[in-house]
Each structure stands twice: as C-alpha cells, then as structure tokens.
Design an enzyme around this catalytic site. Structure first.
Site, PDB file in Angstrom:
ATOM      1  N   CYS A   1       0.803  -1.213   0.000  1.00 57.06           N
ATOM      2  CA  CYS A   1       0.000   0.000   0.000  1.00 57.06           C
ATOM      3  C   CYS A   1       0.843   1.273   0.000  1.00 57.06           C
ATOM      4  CB  CYS A   1      -0.964  -0.001   1.182  1.00 57.06           C
ATOM      5  SG  CYS A   1      -0.172  -0.179   2.766  1.00 57.06           S
TER       6      CYS A   1
ATOM      7  N   HIS B   1      -1.938   0.360   7.323  1.00 57.35           N
ATOM      8  CA  HIS B   1      -2.322   0.733   5.970  1.00 57.35           C
ATOM      9  C   HIS B   1      -2.015   2.212   5.773  1.00 57.35           C
ATOM     10  CE1 HIS B   1      -4.334   0.166   2.213  1.00 57.35           C
ATOM     11  NE2 HIS B   1      -5.279   1.049   2.470  1.00 57.35           N
TER      12      HIS B   1
ATOM     13  N   ASP C   1      -8.192   5.634  -1.957  1.00 58.14           N
ATOM     14  CA  ASP C   1      -7.300   4.521  -1.618  1.00 58.14           C
ATOM     15  C   ASP C   1      -6.869   3.801  -2.883  1.00 58.14           C
ATOM     16  OD1 ASP C   1      -5.901   2.497  -0.557  1.00 58.14           O
ATOM     17  OD2 ASP C   1      -7.489   1.772   0.789  1.00 58.14           O
TER      18      ASP C   1
END
Lengths: 684, 305
Positions: free
Chosen positions: A408, A452, A468
C-alpha cells in the site's frame, strides 16, 4: 556474628521463598548473572544461619555495591531510567540478605519485597502476571507472619494459612479502594521500559516500512462501538498524516501539525466508539474520520487526527465520536498550507512528473485527474504484494512504470507524488484499515498487519477527500483483509509460526484465541482503564457528584464500616452451646490459656485441678472450692443444676478469676509436658 | 464394707507385687459382673492373680488348660453310666466353679471355645438335654499368649466382645521384682491369703455398682467417646452399645473402688483402655493389635467436659 542466628529458621525459609517468588517475574528481563547472584546470596545466608560462615564485612559490602552499580551500567547502558533503577533495586534486595542480622532487617526485606512486587506492574499489567502476583502477595504476607512467630514454631503451613485468611479478610477493603481510590498521575514521567523499541507505525515512512509492519501479528489496539460494528471495509483508522517527501521517505510536517485545529461540523451522522490502545511510546492515537473526544488527555490536531498530550507509555483507553460524512477543511487552503501540501523535491522521478503534466493537460478538473490516476492503477498490471521488488534511486518512476509490484505504501506514495506534481494538494494518511471482529466480545481487534496508508486529496469545495489506490489494485485487501489479499503469495505472517492469528483457519483454535483476547480486553477496559473519566463517571452515577471531599467521606465510611463488621465478627461472643457447666469450663479454659494452664486434651476436672494446685499453690483453696463445686454439680448431683447452683458456680469462677495472676510469671516453669494420660500409664 | 474392698485389694497386692492398677481393674471387672481376658506372655503372674482373687473372694477355683484336643465335654462335664445304680450320672466339668481360669483359651478349637463362651453368656450349661445353672458368683478369667500364634484359633471379635475387660500385666517394676526374688515362695504366700470378702458381701457390692450415680454430663462424655469411634476414620468400626454399657458399668465399679458414690470422667478414663482396646481395631491395621494406642488416642481426642 552469632546474632545472625536470631532469625527463626522457619521465617528464613519463608523469606527466601518470598524472594524467589517476587524476583521471578523480573528475571526474564535481566541477565543470567542476576539469578546466580541470588543463589549465592541465599546460600551464604543459609550458611550464616547454620553458623558455618560469617556475615560479610564492610569492605566486601562496599565492593559488592560498586560491583552491582557497574553491572547495572554495563547491562543497561545507564544508571537512570526505569529498567536500570528497578534492576538496581532488585540487586540491593538480594544483597540485603547478607546484611540481615535481626528480625527488623528481615522486616525491611519483606517490605522491599512488596515494593518489588509492585514494580513488576510497570512492565506488564496482564491477567497472568496479576494472578501470579496475588500468589506472591500471599507468600510475602506468610513471610511477614512467619517473622512474628516464635522461634520454636515449626509449622510453615500455619503462616501460609494465617496469611491467606488475612488477605481474604482484606478483599472487601480492596474492592472499596479499587473503586474509590483516586488514580493519581505519576508525579514524574516514567520512560518507556524496554528501550522503547515497540512495533508500530512511525512518523516517517520509506518504501517497505509498512510491508515490514504487516509481518507482525502484534495487537495494535481494540475498539468497541456503541451500536453495531460498521462494515470492516469502511474502518479507516487514522493515526497520522505525512506531508513531507524527501525523494525517498514521507514524514510528518511539524509546522502544519502545530497549526490550530479546525472547526468540525457536528450535525451529521456519527458513530461513537471506545478504543483501548497498547503502549506505543508515541503521541498519536487511532480514530475514524472526523473524530472528536471529551477526553482531556487528547487533543484534536490540524489534520483532523487525535493526539495524546503525553506519549502512550502504557495501555490507554479513550472514547471518541466520529462524524464520518463531515467535510474536512472545505474552505480554501491558506497560501502556506497549499504550498507545503504541494511541495516536492527539486530532483528525481522525472517520468512521474512528466506523466503528471500530461494528465494535467488531459484533465483540467482536479477530480477527473484523481480518477484518472486511480484508473491507471486499476487498468495497468499492478500487483499487490508483501514482497515488492527493491526500488532504486527514482523509486516512484520505477514503481509506476517498471516493477509495478508493491504494497500500500508504494501505491499511496506514488499517487501522492503524481497528484502533487499535477498541482493538487494531497497527503498520505497512515493508520490501520479493517481489523478482526471478536463476536464474543463485540469489538474489533486491530493488529499491526492491518497497518495501511492511503491518500487524502484536497478538492475545492469538498475539502480533504480520502482515496485509496490500493483498493484499485487489490480490493480484497480492503474488503477481506490482508490474509485474503496475499493468499496466493502465501506470505501472510510467514515468519510468525507461533502467532494465533496465523491459524485462523483452525476453528477451535481461533475461538480460543478470540475468547482469551476478549478476557484480556475486558480486563483492560474494566480494571486497568478504570481511572480518570471512567472513575468520575461512576461517582457521578452513584453519588451524584465527583467531588473529592464527598468521595473521601464515602471511602472512609465504607472502609470503616467494613472493618467494624469484621471486628464485630471477630469479637463475637462465643456461641451459647453446651450446658452451664460446660460454658463455665470453657471460660476458665480460655482464661487459663493465657497462663498456658489450659486443660490438656481429654483432661478431666480432677486431673486439671491437681495440675493447677501444683502450678498455683497460693490459690489452692479457691481452686479446690471451684472444682469441688464443679464436680458436685456435674457428676455428684442426681438432678440437673438449678439456677442457684449455676449462680454458685459462676461465683466460684469469679472468685477464681480474681486470684489467678493476669500474666504468666516469668519464672514459671510449671508447664507440665505430661498429659493426664501419660501419668496414668506409669501406674498401669 | 467398702473397707473390706480395700482390704481385699491390699491382700491381693501382697501376692501380685507391683501391679496394683491391674489388680484394681480385675476387681472392678468382678464388681461389674464381667469376665476378664488377660493377654500376656507366660510367667507374668496371670495364674497367681486369678488364684489370689479366688482366695481373697473365698471362691472355689478351677483351672482349665486349653489345648487343641480339648473337647466341650472336658469343660462342661459328661454323663457316665453308674453300674451300681444302673443310671447315667452327670459328672460336672471344671466349669462348675465360681472362678474359672481358662488358660491359653486360643489354643482350643472354636467348638470348645464356644462351649465356654456360651456358659459365660448364659450363666448355665445344657448337657444331655438337662440345663444346669452355674454357681453364683461365676467369674471367668481367660488368658492368651499374644506371641506364639502358631496353631491357635484367635478369638473372633464377637467372642472378644463377651469379655468386659482385656488386661495385660506387663513386666513388674525392678523394685517389685526384687522383693519378689527376695521374698517367700509364691505358693506359700498364696496359701496364707484368707478369704476377706464372702459371697454375700460380694453380691451386695455387685448390687451397689448400678446405684453409683452417673450424671447426665458423665453419660454425655461416654456417648462422646463412643460416637467418636463410630464417626472417625481412624477406627475400622465403632464401639457397640454393649461396649458403652460395659464402659459405664466398669466406671461405676471403679468409682465404688475409689469409695465414691458418683462417677467422674477420670473413672471412665481409668477403665477405658482395658474395656475398649480389644473391641477396637485401627482402620489401617488388619492384624488388629493397635487397640491400646487407639484407646489413648480416643482419650486425647474427646474433651472430658
């Protein structure tokens, strides 16, 4: 030196046991020679007790002091701080064994033991340690009791029994103090134990940082919601925002952080939740978008996150309310802020900058541009992995156009770079996403592997909007969690064989893990976190006020009441069972027990009388008249004793009480070792 | 009359040296109309004691030496055909004496043992269909040797229960033994003993025993003792009501010997070891010879008041 023998053997045994029990929880944190030192000290003390060895002299003792100071310094690297001072205390506690010449010194050791027992809670406050320390407390109290016992007593279990009864009696008082005693903030700040090397987020993020964090099964925090738990895919737990990029890693912008917090519109839909976070040694705490809190230990920041005023050095619980649909900073950014949210290094990643310019020309609208970048991640063959290919100098370029394998942080980092290069203010939000629902406890567990990062973009009229990029590449990460997302790769917690989270597939094991976690959570929530606001709230509910004066009066009243009840129970009159003569007999027995002249087991009245005649020759006539009356009423009379008879016996008893001495004369040697039975044996 | 008791006791002490407690217990046993079992090694004065008792109490005395071939007839007597009269004439056995010494009772077969024990229980014997009463007073002293148990028939618990007391004389003290060695022949001493208590006096004394006052408190003590054996795991089984009756009777007789008209706990304590020790067995002792220590344990466990 012979004075060393003054500590009863029984007491010394208890003392050594108590030391072992108290030291044990500390030993895993200490070097091996500490245990060895204790064995040496204990052995020496035992030899002193046996009068084989002498106590150490002043020279040796001074040398030992210097040696342990040196030992602490070499082990901890400092003489200050929690670890070093506790270790120093433990070592002194051991050495005190050799300086224990009389019962008073032994008392000091036991009191120190209580203190050391408390220090163990600075390092761990879990249920297993608490249960263990209950046992330690019992042993310490037993040691204390043992010290008060006479040297002749040789029944170690008795001390334990007495100690146990004492502790049981203390439980009501414990409860009152637990509920009412104010939890004072420490007057000094205690540093994080254990060198503060905790797993968790940090305030800088380089490629592969989060991927490393995602290998850890450690618990980050737990959260329970008032009402239903929202879908896990919507749970974006914010911790901090990263706005500065140096070409390699992202970090917090301290200048922006210190700007005043912005107002929040509190009219929309909201969720309320309670978070219990583990010790991280950091300031940030975890909250959902648009969070507010009443907790005075927290403050809202300029970036709409919550922060603790003091670093989280121990488990910390708080309540927060999030207005999830609120607009964050809808008004135009200040010049300074806009500049800093667009800032990029002068050099590096030329291809990404070029692409950004191309996108800008293609999409004049900021929103469209953001969608275009997301679309790029979605359509190009990007691959979500815990094991990304190492990146070189132009990390964003290589990731975006060559390797296309990343975690991520790669997606969020690259996207923020491109957006900034295209002139859209944007930043990275670091935190946790999702979690694991514990059905039994009705709360969400968030582990380090749920860490994250995602992107926040400032769009005119809408404020900061979260996007995201990871969702475009691996939607299963958001919807089902990391385990599903990297299932094909098999890299989920591949190094943590012993972690319960790794074996979620085994149903019973998983149930047991969640049940135990629930117990721990309730412990933290209801026991450890019962302080400050929680406590005050309880007072307000129960007493209608949280005024300390009122609370203090209630505490004193309750504690006094409990002790009074216990005293009443203790001093209760002997039950009126048995005949009148038996009661008189019992009273005389109790009275004479003070002189150690009580009736021997199974002793009859005449045998006792004879013994008393020998022991108290001066009182013989009174003794005889009492026993004559006793025997007459009990055995010679053919009918049961009348009221007058009973009064006569009472009078005889009172007469006897008057003449027998209050205390046993020091010179008395009349304690007959032989019972009535052995004297009869001789005649047999 | 109570002085006569004291005199009788003294007279026996003259013969059985240094065993006044055992002598007193034996007298207690007779006063309580119970039978006595003496368990001791050979040569400890068992026979002397019984002979002295018989002489002092003016009783006729018979001794039966129990052996494995002893038959019931040898104890009870047989009918023999008399040629002159042409009829069977009953020849009474040694059981028809006022004081019978059954020596080494455990050497005989159970059949012969039970003949004696039946006579003890019933106070009469039935031979050839005719019931013949035993003399009154009738008192049996049985002995057994606790050591050599080979070829013996140990008395079962039910038969041990028939004896009010079990005594053991034990070795004499050094002083007593010295005067024994220096003194006259025991036979000569025994011959000199005169009857001090006649049958009538003995009967009257025996009748006095139940009149000795045992108060409620005292009976409670006995009940506590008995119940303790029944409720404790230490004993294999508890004492029977016959045992508590015997204990009370013996304690009364002891109080009478102490010249007292009421019983105190010390009286119970004095007789308890000899009354209960053969009736008790420790739960963890299958051989069953720990009765004496059990009696002491019992006295120490149970409060006297």
């Amino acid at each position: 030196m012979s004075a060393a023998g003054l500590i009863p053997r029984n007491s010394l045994a208890w003392l050594l046991t108590a030391q072992v029990v108290v030291l044990l929880p500390h030993l895993p944190r200490l070097p091996w020679w500490v245990a060895l030192l204790w064995v040496g000290c204990a052995l020496w003390r035992v030899q002193i007790q046996r009068m084989r060895w002498h106590s150490p002299g002043i020279l040796l003792k001074s040398a030992a002091l210097v040696a342990i100071l040196l030992g602490v310094f070499l082990t901890q690297g400092t003489l200050l701080g929690l670890d070093a001072t506790v270790m120093f205390l433990l070592l002194l506690f051991m050495l005190k064994l050799l300086e224990m010449h009389n019962p008073r010194d032994a008392l000091v050791v036991v009191y120190l033991g209580f203190f050391i027992l408390a220090t163990a809670f600075l390092f761990d406050q879990g249920i297993p340690l608490t249960l263990y320390q209950c046992g330690s407390l019992l042993v310490l109290v037993a040691a204390l009791v043992g010290l008060q016992q006479s040297a002749g007593r040789n029944d170690p279990a008795r001390a334990l029994r007495i100690g146990g009864v004492m502790l049981l009696q203390a439980i009501p008082l414990l409860l009152v103090l637990f509920i009412f005693f104010p939890r004072l903030e420490p007057l000094w700040s205690v540093n994080m134990p254990g060198g503060s090397s905790k797993t968790g987020l940090s305030d800088t993020m380089s490629p592969a940082d989060i991927a490393n964090l995602a290998r850890s099964p450690e618990l980050a925090f737990r959260a329970s919601f008032d009402g239903e738990i929202p879908p896990l895919s919507t749970l974006y737990w914010r911790a901090l925002t990263l706005s500065r990029f140096d070409g390699r890693s992202w970090s917090q912008d301290r200048l922006l952080n210190n700007l005043p917090a912005l107002p929040l519109d509190t009219s929309g839909e909201s969720v309320e939740y309670r978070v219990v976070a583990g010790a991280s040694g950091q300031h940030w705490v975890y909250s959902l978008r648009g969070a507010t809190t009443d907790n005075p230990a927290l403050r809202r920041m300029h970036d709409f996150n919550l922060q603790s005023i003091a670093p989280l050095n121990s488990t910390f619980g708080y309540r927060a309310r999030s207005y999830v649909n609120v607009q964050m900073q809808a008004e135009p950014l200040s010049k300074l802020e806009r500049a800093r949210q667009l800032e990029l290094p002068q050099q590096g990643d030329p291809r990404a900058r070029e692409w950004a310019q191309a996108l800008r020309e293609q999409h004049p609208d900021d929103g469209d541009l953001v969608q275009a970048v997301l679309g790029y991640f979605n359509q190009q063959p990007f691959f979500y992995t815990l094991k990304p290919t190492p990146l070189g100098e132009h990390s964003n370029d290589e990731f975006l156009f060559d390797t296309r394998r990343g975690f991520c942080e790669h997606y969020a980092g690259a996207m923020t770079f491109v957006l900034r290069a295209a002139g859209i203010p944007s930043r990275i939000v670091a935190g946790y996403q999702g979690g694991e629902v514990n059905e039994q406890g009705g709360y969400v567990l968030v582990h380090q592997f749920d860490a994250h990062v995602w992107v926040e973009v400032w769009l005119a009229g809408r404020g900061w909007v979260s996007v995201d990029p990871t969702f475009q590449v691996a939607p299963e990460r958001i919807e089902q969690g990391l385990e599903e997302a990297v299932r094909g790769e098999g890299s989920f917690l591949e190094d943590s064989y012993l972690s319960g989270s790794r074996y979620r597939g085994v149903t019973w094991l998983n149930d047991a893990r969640l049940a135990w976690d629930n117990v721990n959570y309730q412990w933290q929530l209801r026991v450890l976190n019962f302080k400050g606001e929680e406590q005050m709230g309880l007072f307000r509910r129960w007493l209608g006020t949280a005024d300390w004066q009122r609370v203090g009066m209630v505490v004193l009243g309750l504690a006094g009441g409990i002790m009074l009840l216990q005293a009443m129970w203790w001093l209760r009159p002997q039950r009126m069972n048995g005949s009148a003569q038996q009661r008189v007999w019992k009273r005389l027995d109790q009275r004479l027990a003070r002189l150690r002249l009580q009736a021997l087991p199974g002793e009859g009245p005449r045998a006792w009388q004879q013994r008393l005649q020998v022991a108290l020759p001066a009182q013989r006539s009174v003794i005889d008249s009492f026993f004559d009356e006793f025997v007459r009423q009990s055995y010679a009379a053919t009918d049961s004793a009348s009221k007058a008879d009973q009064q006569q016996l009472q009078q005889a008893l009172r007469a006897l009480f008057k003449v027998i001495p209050r205390k046993r004369p020091a010179s008395a040697s009349y304690l007959l070792q032989d019972g009535p039975l052995s004297s009869r044996d001789k005649s047999l | 009359m109570k002085d006569a008791l004291k005199a009788a006791q003294d007279a026996i002490d003259q013969v059985v040296l240094g065993k006044s407690h055992a002598v007193k217990l034996a007298l207690t046993c007779i006063l309580a109309k119970g039978h006595l079992l003496i368990e001791d090694l050979p040569g400890m004065g068992k026979t002397t004691l019984s002979q002295a008792l018989a002489s002092v109490l003016g009783m006729s005395y018979q001794r039966i030496q129990f052996t494995s071939d002893l038959l019931p007839g040898d104890i009870l007597g047989t009918s023999v055909f008399d040629r002159n009269s042409g009829q069977f004439v009953f020849h009474p056995g040694p059981i028809f004496a006022e004081l019978v010494l059954a020596d080494e009772i455990n050497r005989a077969t159970p059949k012969s043992q039970s003949a004696l024990l039946e006579a003890m229980e019933e106070g009469q014997v039935t031979v050839d269909g005719a019931t013949r009463p035993l003399p009154d007073p009738f008192f049996v002293i049985a002995t057994q040797n606790p050591v050599s148990q080979g070829g013996t028939f140990a008395l079962p618990e039910s038969q041990l229960d028939r004896f009010l007391m079990r005594l053991s004389l034990g070795y004499p003290s050094e002083k007593a033994e010295k005067s024994l060695l220096l003194g006259d022949d025991r036979r000569a001493r025994l011959d000199r003993v005169e009857a001090i208590l006649g049958h009538d006096e003995l009967r009257r004394l025996q009748a006095l025993v139940p009149q000795v006052n045992a108060s409620e408190a005292l009976v409670d003590y006995i009940l506590r003792l008995v119940n303790h054996t029944r409720n404790s795991d230490v004993c294999a089984w508890g004492l029977s009501p016959r045992a508590s009756l015997g204990l009370l009777a013996a304690a009364r007789a002891w109080a009478l010997l102490e010249q007292r008209s009421y019983v105190i706990p010390e009286d119970v304590q004095a007789v308890l070891p000899s009354v209960v020790s053969h009736r008790l067995r420790a739960a963890n002792d299958p051989a069953g010879h720990g009765g004496d220590s059990l009696a002491l344990w019992l006295l120490n466990e149970v409060p006297a008041v």
